[in-house]
Design a protein around this motif. Structure first.
Motif, PDB file in Angstrom:
ATOM      1  N   GLN A 133      41.622  23.133  18.595  1.00 58.27           N
ATOM      2  CA  GLN A 133      41.833  21.728  18.269  1.00 58.27           C
ATOM      3  C   GLN A 133      43.119  21.169  18.859  1.00 58.27           C
ATOM      4  O   GLN A 133      43.217  19.964  19.096  1.00 58.27           O
ATOM      5  CB  GLN A 133      41.845  21.538  16.739  1.00 58.27           C
ATOM      6  N   TYR A 136      42.449  19.504  21.870  1.00 60.67           N
ATOM      7  CA  TYR A 136      41.290  18.616  21.792  1.00 60.67           C
ATOM      8  C   TYR A 136      41.612  17.325  21.025  1.00 60.67           C
ATOM      9  O   TYR A 136      41.263  16.230  21.471  1.00 60.67           O
ATOM     10  CB  TYR A 136      40.136  19.363  21.128  1.00 60.67           C
ATOM     11  N   ALA A 137      42.274  17.458  19.904  1.00 60.53           N
ATOM     12  CA  ALA A 137      42.546  16.287  19.053  1.00 60.53           C
ATOM     13  C   ALA A 137      43.854  15.608  19.471  1.00 60.53           C
ATOM     14  O   ALA A 137      44.586  16.113  20.320  1.00 60.53           O
ATOM     15  CB  ALA A 137      42.612  16.714  17.584  1.00 60.53           C
ATOM     16  N   ARG A 138      44.129  14.454  18.877  1.00 59.44           N
ATOM     17  CA  ARG A 138      45.373  13.745  19.191  1.00 59.44           C
ATOM     18  C   ARG A 138      46.578  14.520  18.662  1.00 59.44           C
ATOM     19  O   ARG A 138      46.620  14.906  17.497  1.00 59.44           O
ATOM     20  CB  ARG A 138      45.363  12.341  18.569  1.00 59.44           C
ATOM     21  N   GLU A 144      54.812  11.299  12.778  1.00 61.84           N
ATOM     22  CA  GLU A 144      54.148  12.399  12.074  1.00 61.84           C
ATOM     23  C   GLU A 144      55.001  13.666  12.129  1.00 61.84           C
ATOM     24  O   GLU A 144      55.101  14.409  11.145  1.00 61.84           O
ATOM     25  CB  GLU A 144      52.763  12.646  12.679  1.00 61.84           C
ATOM     26  N   PRO A 199      30.884   7.986  15.733  1.00 64.29           N
ATOM     27  CA  PRO A 199      29.950   7.257  16.603  1.00 64.29           C
ATOM     28  C   PRO A 199      28.960   8.225  17.250  1.00 64.29           C
ATOM     29  O   PRO A 199      29.273   9.403  17.449  1.00 64.29           O
ATOM     30  CB  PRO A 199      30.868   6.643  17.677  1.00 64.29           C
ATOM     31  N   ILE A 202      29.135  11.614  20.454  1.00 62.38           N
ATOM     32  CA  ILE A 202      30.273  12.548  20.501  1.00 62.38           C
ATOM     33  C   ILE A 202      29.763  13.908  20.036  1.00 62.38           C
ATOM     34  O   ILE A 202      29.497  14.116  18.850  1.00 62.38           O
ATOM     35  CB  ILE A 202      31.435  12.067  19.617  1.00 62.38           C
TER      36      ILE A 202
ATOM     37  N   ARG B  91      40.540  13.619  13.774  1.00 63.42           N
ATOM     38  CA  ARG B  91      40.743  13.137  15.143  1.00 63.42           C
ATOM     39  C   ARG B  91      42.177  13.387  15.605  1.00 63.42           C
ATOM     40  O   ARG B  91      42.453  13.414  16.802  1.00 63.42           O
ATOM     41  CB  ARG B  91      40.410  11.649  15.213  1.00 63.42           C
ATOM     42  N   GLU B 170      43.964   8.111  10.785  1.00 59.45           N
ATOM     43  CA  GLU B 170      44.622   6.811  10.948  1.00 59.45           C
ATOM     44  C   GLU B 170      43.601   5.815  11.492  1.00 59.45           C
ATOM     45  O   GLU B 170      42.744   6.177  12.309  1.00 59.45           O
ATOM     46  CB  GLU B 170      45.792   6.930  11.939  1.00 59.45           C
ATOM     47  N   ASP B 173      42.760   5.712  15.106  1.00 61.75           N
ATOM     48  CA  ASP B 173      42.224   6.930  15.722  1.00 61.75           C
ATOM     49  C   ASP B 173      40.699   7.013  15.666  1.00 61.75           C
ATOM     50  O   ASP B 173      40.091   7.849  16.355  1.00 61.75           O
ATOM     51  CB  ASP B 173      42.821   8.171  15.057  1.00 61.75           C
ATOM     52  N   TYR B 174      40.086   6.142  14.846  1.00 60.29           N
ATOM     53  CA  TYR B 174      38.625   6.217  14.732  1.00 60.29           C
ATOM     54  C   TYR B 174      37.920   5.833  16.028  1.00 60.29           C
ATOM     55  O   TYR B 174      36.746   6.081  16.203  1.00 60.29           O
ATOM     56  CB  TYR B 174      38.125   5.372  13.553  1.00 60.29           C
ATOM     57  N   LEU B 176      38.897   7.000  18.933  1.00 57.21           N
ATOM     58  CA  LEU B 176      39.041   8.095  19.900  1.00 57.21           C
ATOM     59  C   LEU B 176      37.705   8.811  20.103  1.00 57.21           C
ATOM     60  O   LEU B 176      36.929   8.963  19.165  1.00 57.21           O
ATOM     61  CB  LEU B 176      40.087   9.103  19.408  1.00 57.21           C
ATOM     62  N   PRO B 177      37.452   9.277  21.326  1.00 58.56           N
ATOM     63  CA  PRO B 177      36.220  10.033  21.590  1.00 58.56           C
ATOM     64  C   PRO B 177      36.373  11.494  21.165  1.00 58.56           C
ATOM     65  O   PRO B 177      36.190  12.417  21.961  1.00 58.56           O
ATOM     66  CB  PRO B 177      36.062   9.897  23.113  1.00 58.56           C
TER      67      PRO B 177
END
Lengths: 212, 212
Positions: A133, A136-138, A144, A199, A202, B91, B170, B173-174, B176-177
């Motif tokens: 992850q 992969y993730a932000r 933060e 969505p 993905i 995410r 957040e 962030d929703y 984001l792919p």
């Protein structure tokens, strides 16, 4: 070899101890959460929390406001990681047991302030719980990062206990018409459950789908 | 309602607390081992160990020589039971989390000396780990009982934390792919493994075969 201070020299069941460093790493690396023990106002407090390992250092993290971490900063902690592998059913109640692998680490964690080590510690923590992850993730924002305390605990004072195999009964009990053996406990990953608001289009990443 | 002393009033993430007594019982009754925290020479010590519950009392046991129990006799302990139910993949790395149910109990255990309560406490401990075995296997002898310390801990000061459901990211962030959701962790019983020296003709008992 693991250190053998008075605390990590096992008081009982010495045959279950292990001084193999690789056993320590295996127990830690295959775990998901540890139980962090701290002393707050003279009283013990044990909380489950995540961790990660880099070499001879265990990393812990938490909100900068969490009581367990505040107590741990500078004070001594005990970190215990336990895998329960099965229930050992003996012919006598007294010899019932569990098959398990556990690691216990004692020490005084230091608050990590170096930005690079903080990121590496957080990466280890993240990858321990959710491998793949981090890339992969932000990644964490400055805000933060500022809200996250990272602690480093040396693995210098650690012990490992492992029990494997079947029951050990009293000699005279082996004649009893009582079934004995091990009931294994199996932990596995279920089907990934997508966030309902995800969505369409993905795909579940391979590192999640194929996690072992 | 669970008590709300300063320790069991959650300092953080209050929405994850539960004051439902039934949640406490459910977390305890579905567990196998707890992590027992004690203070030894001013330092925390956390060991995995079995437990059992009867009403408002948690029972712990151990060898009469075990350090963790000696420290616990009269002194304060913290007992934590944790179920890890899944990894919450968000995410953003920062919002990764775990779904879990945990109970934390604080108190001063009393050494159980009444013979009847000792047996009932041991029965609860045994049935927690290996239900059905108390009425199936050989019961403890006088000598075995003498080697076993039983401690009783009131559930008066306890707290429960439960996290369920998907990630909370957040708002920005929703978009984001990035896949997000929960990877469930499933614990199940494997096939019973008979003791290799078990005589033929002793069938695996139903309470072992059908354990849920």
């Amino acid at each position: 070899m693991l250190s053998t201070t008075s605390r990590t020299t096992l008081g009982r069941e010495k045959q279950r101890g292990s001084s193999d460093r690789n056993d320590l790493y295996e127990v830690l690396d295959s775990g998901l959460v540890c139980h962090l023990g701290v002393v707050v106002d003279g009283h013990p407090m044990v909380v489950p929390t995540g961790y990660g390992r880099i070499g001879e250092t265990l990393y812990l993290h938490g909100s900068t406001g969490a009581r367990s971490l505040r107590a741990g900063d500078g004070g001594e902690v005990c970190v215990t990681v336990t895998h329960l592998d099965g229930i050992v059913l003996a012919r006598s109640i007294f010899h019932h047991s569990v098959n398990y692998r556990s690691a216990i680490i004692y020490g005084r964690p230091r608050l990590v302030t170096d930005p690079d080590e903080r990121m590496e510690g957080l990466r280890a923590l993240s990858e321990q719980l959710a491998p793949g992850q981090w890339d992969y993730a932000r990644l964490p924002s400055r805000k933060e990062l500022a809200a996250t305390a990272v602690l480093a605990l040396s693995l210098e004072e650690a012990s490992v206990k492992i029990r494997r195999g079947g029951p050990k009964d009293e000699a005279e009990d082996y004649e009893l018409p009582v079934w004995a053996g091990v009931l294994p406990l199996v932990t596995s990953w279920g089907e990934p459950e997508p966030d309902p608001v995800l969505p369409e289009g993905i795909a579940t990443p391979v590192h999640v789908l194929s996690r072992e």
